[in-house]
Write an enzyme that holds these catalytic residues in place. Structure first.
Site, short mmCIF file in Angstrom:
data_model
loop_
_atom_site.label_atom_id
_atom_site.label_comp_id
_atom_site.label_asym_id
_atom_site.label_seq_id
_atom_site.Cartn_x
_atom_site.Cartn_y
_atom_site.Cartn_z
N ASP A 56 -0.95 6.06 -5.75
CA ASP A 56 -1.97 7.08 -6.02
C ASP A 56 -1.48 8.05 -7.08
OD1 ASP A 56 -3.72 6.47 -3.55
OD2 ASP A 56 -1.69 6.67 -2.74
N GLU A 104 0.48 -0.84 -4.89
CA GLU A 104 -0.64 0.10 -4.97
C GLU A 104 -0.08 1.49 -4.81
OE1 GLU A 104 -3.92 2.67 -3.22
OE2 GLU A 104 -1.89 2.29 -2.51
N HIS A 132 -0.32 10.81 -2.71
CA HIS A 132 -1.66 10.50 -2.21
C HIS A 132 -2.52 11.73 -1.96
CE1 HIS A 132 -4.74 9.66 0.86
NE2 HIS A 132 -4.88 8.53 0.18
N HIS A 159 0.84 -1.20 0.00
CA HIS A 159 0.00 0.00 0.00
C HIS A 159 0.88 1.25 0.00
CE1 HIS A 159 -2.56 2.96 2.37
NE2 HIS A 159 -3.28 2.74 1.29
N GLU A 186 -4.42 3.98 -8.19
CA GLU A 186 -5.64 4.63 -7.68
C GLU A 186 -5.74 6.03 -8.28
OE1 GLU A 186 -6.32 4.80 -3.38
OE2 GLU A 186 -7.88 6.31 -3.71
O1 G3P Z 1 -6.41 1.64 -2.60
C1 G3P Z 1 -6.51 1.23 -1.26
C2 G3P Z 1 -6.39 2.41 -0.34
O2 G3P Z 1 -5.23 3.10 -0.70
C3 G3P Z 1 -7.56 3.33 -0.39
O3 G3P Z 1 -7.51 4.31 0.57
O4 G3P Z 1 -7.07 6.54 1.49
O5 G3P Z 1 -5.18 5.03 1.02
O6 G3P Z 1 -6.44 6.09 -0.85
P1 G3P Z 1 -6.50 5.54 0.55
#
Ligand code: G3P
Length: 251
Positions: free
Chosen positions: A44, A42, A57, A15, A116
């Site tokens: 952003d 994962e 993020h 993450h 994401e």
């Molecule tokens: O994609 C999983 C997780 O990252 C979603 O929550 O707040 O970390 O974008 P957030």
């Protein structure tokens, strides 16, 4: 369409990389996640002021870098001068905000990439089209999973590039319950629920409809063990090394 390796265990996404041990959403965190045994990464993405896709993020720079203000008010050159490790507790030295191109080039053949789409404060900014174009340019349509809390991002992605796999994120709130209850099926192959939303009944319902369940953000061993027992397909964790250890203990 993405071909999931048959691992016989929950798939482990780092993450924001191995963000427990390295500054989140940096190349360093992604390298470490793979060293720690993550199956996928994962991260952003959002747009800079000059329309480049960058990996960070928050909508603002303050929490993770030595910059201030909104990411989409700065041009790429200015963003690249910032230190994305500035607030990491272990004082990791310097790290740059990566571009999506860099990440696709360096990791596209080494891991499944969950991108994401985080244009949550600028939903009409054209992010989705730019991401799809880059994924296509690198030929990674079957190695990438797109996700977002904004269903419209995923519907647009489905229209632009139906062959790229998509997962709908849900929060632990009323709208999230609608997503979990079946909205995820509109344009997506997977549901990405918050840990708090997940029950055995939810996992079974998604599986009955041919979908996959990818749960965020799972950092505690009891949650890892429970979710595995419930048959979830993947977890997002800040600590892939811990997940690997827990899942290997269980055989
Ligand atoms: O994609 C999983 C997780 O990252 C979603 O929550 O707040 O970390 O974008 P957030």
């Amino acid at each position: 369409m993405l071909r999931w390796p048959d691992l016989g265990r929950p798939f482990v996404f780092g993450h924001r990389g191995a963000s427990a041990h390295a500054p989140e959403n940096t190349l360093e965190a992604f390298e470490l996640a793979l060293q720690e045994g993550a199956d996928g990464l994962e991260f952003d993405v959002k747009l800079s002021q000059d329309g480049r896709v960058v990996v960070i993020h928050d909508a603002t720079l303050d929490r993770t870098t030595d910059g201030q203000g909104r990411v989409n008010r700065q041009r790429l050159a200015a963003l690249r001068r910032l230190n994305a490790a500035a607030h990491f507790p272990a004082a990791a030295g310097r790290a740059q905000i990566p571009t999506l191109e860099e990440v696709l080039e360096r990791f596209g053949q080494r891991a499944i990439l969950n991108i994401e789409l985080t244009n949550y404060t600028s939903p009409l900014d054209g992010l989705v089209g730019r991401v799809v174009r880059l994924v296509r340019r690198f030929g990674l349509q079957d190695r990438v999973l797109l996700s977002s809390f904004f269903p419209q991002n995923l519907w647009l992605a489905a229209a632009l590039a139906p062959q790229i796999y998509r997962g709908m994120l849900s929060e632990p709130n009323r709208f999230g319950r609608m997503v979990d209850g079946g909205l995820w099926r509109w344009g997506c192959q997977a549901l990405h629920p918050h840990l708090k939303n997940v029950t055995p009944a939810l996992v079974q319902a998604v599986h009955r409809r041919g979908g996959r369940v990818h749960v965020y953000t799972v950092n505690r061993p009891p949650d890892m063990r429970r979710l595995r027992a419930w048959g979830v397909d993947a977890i997002f964790t800040d600590d892939p090394a811990l997940a690997r250890q827990i899942f290997s203990e269980q055989g």
